[in-house]
Structure formats: C-alpha cells, structure tokens
Enzyme design. Structure first.
Site, PDB file in Angstrom:
ATOM      1  N   ASP A  98       0.828  -1.196   0.000  1.00  0.00           N
ATOM      2  CA  ASP A  98       0.000   0.000   0.000  1.00  0.00           C
ATOM      3  C   ASP A  98       0.867   1.252   0.000  1.00  0.00           C
ATOM      4  O   ASP A  98       1.587   1.517   0.965  1.00  0.00           O
ATOM      5  CB  ASP A  98      -0.894  -0.037   1.237  1.00  0.00           C
TER       6      ASP A  98
ATOM      7  N   ASP B  11      -1.961   6.231  -5.768  1.00  0.00           N
ATOM      8  CA  ASP B  11      -2.308   5.293  -4.704  1.00  0.00           C
ATOM      9  C   ASP B  11      -2.624   3.908  -5.246  1.00  0.00           C
ATOM     10  O   ASP B  11      -3.605   3.712  -5.959  1.00  0.00           O
ATOM     11  CB  ASP B  11      -3.511   5.823  -3.925  1.00  0.00           C
TER      12      ASP B  11
END
Length: 404
Positions: A97, A276
């Site tokens: 992440d 992201d």
C-alpha cells in the site's frame, strides 16, 4: 474473502518472517504480482471502497498536517486479481500500500514468534476508513523474496476489520504516515521497509518501481514490484519525474500536482492529489467529475455506482489527458473503461460499458482533488523515490492497449 462494504482493492504481497542474517544483494530484486478476482462474498462495490478510502486519506492527511495524527535493487513478480495484487513470497499475504507506511500482520494467518522476534510492548493501530487494525509492535527479521531486513518494525494485530482474505499490509508510503500509530509514542516515526532495506545496504536506492498491466481475466501474473531501482524492460521511452506536491493533505502521501483534460476541455485545473495503489478507480473532484459526465454523456448506473455509456458514446469517447510536470499521459478511450469481461464481478451487466473515472466526493480546492489509482497505474509504469522526494511515470507496451 473481501466483504463488499470494506473491499480492499490494493496490491498484495506475501511476506515471510524468519530468523537469519541480513543479506546484501546486487542492485536489483523483482517480486512478481498476481491480480486475482475475489467475489466469494458477493459482487464488488469498488466505488464504495474507493470513496471511503479517499475520505479516510483526506482526514488522516489533514490530521497529520495539524500535528494531531493518531496515525542494490530487487524485483518481485505478482498475479492480477481485479481487486488486489498478490505476490506469493512466503506465508503471509500482505497488501502493498503506497497510502500507508506501517507493516503489520495477523489479520488472517497468525503471527509466529521466532528467535528474532522482539515484543516492544508498544500498542499500535492504523485506520483507513472501512478498514483498520490494532495490536502490538514487534521487531523481527523479514524477508521479501531474496531480500532480508533485520529488526523491522511490524504490527501484530489483535483485532482488524476489512482485511478478510489477506494477512495485513506492507506499507511503502512516506515515513511521516507512521506518526501517531504508536499509542504511547505518537511523535515517533517508524522506518519503513524500503528505508530499512536501504539503511542496511541491501538496496542501493530508496526507490520502488511498480509495474501493473491491464487484464480481462480473473487471475493472471501480470505485475512486478522492484525494490532499489526500476526495471527498464517494463516501460517504454523515458521515465519522467515530478516533485512531490507541497499542498496539504496530498503532501502527506505520494502526492503530486496535475491537471486533467477531456479532449480539448480542461476539467481539472492544476491541483494536488495522490498516486495510490490502494485505490482501484481514478477519482477526481466532484466538479471535474460532473463535467466529465456531461462531456461523455454517461449516466450513473445504480447497481455499481459507476458511470455507464452506450456503444455509440464509447465510439465517440475522447482521450483523457493527465498533465504532470510538463508531460502528457493519455488514457485512450479503451483505457477509460472497466474490462467488459469482468462487468458481472462488480455487480454490473455483461453487456454494459462502465467508465473507471468517478467522484472523489469533494469539490476541487480540498488539497486532495484526485487519486490516480490502479486503473491509471495499469497503463503507466510508476516509480516512488523517497530520497529525491519525487514520483516518476513512463509509458508501457500496455498504455494504448485495447483489451478492455
């Protein structure tokens, strides 16, 4: 399985925690990734997940800015999963992440104490909208492929929500995001996996290169994560870099400045947002989204929350251009649609055409006006350079693919 309401649409990497010495490696380590579709819990509400994540990222970034946050190169191959990217490296399947910096385990497979495990006794927790964990900090020796990290801080979850089907998270966001995550030491920063790999001489640069590729099947090995540099075989032309934005709250993440145009019409003037891996769709400010919807003629599909267009509207669809530090990155019409062979996986009709651009939930000017998620990154190679405070992009053989 991923619950519908808390679907994690992020990269997943298996992590192996073992006893052993630090191993200094040659410049390049590559980990392969698999993107695999998981619908055992029902259809996938991508928009619900992505918008909840955007809200959490904005709130956490604002808290960080206010000082109140409770918050040698090697490559690894990976499999393509529609909602998650998975790399089988060891016994733990972890989401990689870029919007988080803590590494933690225990959501699925229980953490096993080894001879190198040290319980620091520090409570640790991280919250990301519909997903969260809390537990205790340990340090341990960790391996990623052939990379070994000694005394890496990891959280061991006692409770977690929204992480069914995975064991935790490997955070490769900026170190500042770890502030506030240690309950008793809120002003302490925790070195990330990338930082420790560099500090221990295992990789030559604090750089992570990420390659995703579009897919129309529920499972295929089509991604790669490279620690310590980039893999030139995965991109075409030149890598172009842009400095991290100074605009908050995007500046707390891998934030950049960009503008977006649909055809000849600018729909989002130069502004700040983030790159992201934890977001599936491309989210843009509400005013830009409304303009995009009007220009494309799309209508909202009640079943999926996605924009839907007709075949004739698809044939008339124009390019979507992202202007980043003087370079244009173009999503062709095919790059703007969800893979039609996977429509039913998100609760849609097999015959419909859905757009992968959607509403971030706030008007432009919030300081986080867009998120370039996986559907953007599947068309462009990306590089996250900690030491130089920049993000890089390059075209790939799949930038103009018509597979969707």
């Amino acid at each position: 399985m991923f619950p519908v309401a808390s679907l994690l649409t992020t990269v997943v990497l298996a992590l192996f925690i073992v006893a052993g010495a630090v191993e200094v490696r040659s410049p390049s380590i590559t980990l392969p990734f698999a993107r695999s579709l998981n619908t055992r819990g029902g259809t996938l509400n991508l928009l619900e997940h992505d918008q909840a994540r955007a809200t959490a990222l904005r709130g956490r970034g604002n808290a960080s800015t206010a000082g109140k946050l409770d918050r040698r190169q090697d490559s690894i191959p990976a499999t393509n999963e529609v909602t998650s990217y998975i790399a089988a490296v060891g016994v733990e399947n972890l989401i990689v992440d870029t919007g988080s910096s803590n590494t933690w385990v225990g959501a699925g497979t229980s953490y096993v104490v080894t001879s190198t495990s040290v319980n620091t006794g520090e409570p640790v927790s991280v919250h990301h909208g519909s997903s969260s964990f809390s537990g205790t900090e340990y340090t341990d020796t960790v391996t990623l492929g052939s990379l070994t990290i000694s005394q890496q801080s990891i959280g061991v979850a006692s409770t977690s929500t929204g992480y069914s089907g995975v064991d935790g998270v490997l955070g490769i966001g900026p170190e500042d995001l770890t502030l506030g995550t240690l309950t008793n030491q809120p002003s302490t920063q925790i070195p990330t996996v990338t930082q420790n790999l560099f500090a221990q001489g295992t990789i030559p640069e604090e750089v992570v290169g990420i390659s995703f590729e579009p897919t129309t099947t529920s499972s295929s090995v089509n991604g790669e994560l490279t620690f310590g540099g980039t893999d030139s075989s995965k991109y075409t032309g030149t890598l172009n870099y842009t400095p991290l934005t100074t605009t908050s709250p995007a500046s707390n993440y891998w934030g950049i400045d960009e503008s977006i145009a649909y055809g000849s019409t600018t729909i989002l003037s130069m502004t700040a947002g983030i790159v992201d891996t934890g977001t599936t769709l491309i989210l843009i400010a509400s005013d830009a989204f409304n303009q995009y919807q009007s220009l494309t003629g799309a209508v909202l599909d009640s079943a999926t929350g996605m924009l839907q267009i007709t075949t004739s509207q698809y044939e008339a669809l124009q390019d979507l251009d992202f202007y980043i530090n003087g370079v244009t990155y173009t999503l062709t019409p095919n790059g703007q649609i969800w893979p039609r062979s996977l429509n039913t996986a998100i609760g849609g009709s097999a015959s419909n055409i859905y757009l992968i651009v959607n509403d971030i939930g706030t008007n432009s000017g919030s300081g986080l006006d867009f998120i370039n998620g996986q559907t953007f990154l599947e068309r462009f190679y990306s590089v996250f350079d900690t030491a130089s405070n920049r993000v890089g992009f390059a075209t790939t053989p799949y930038t103009d693919a018509t597979s969707n």
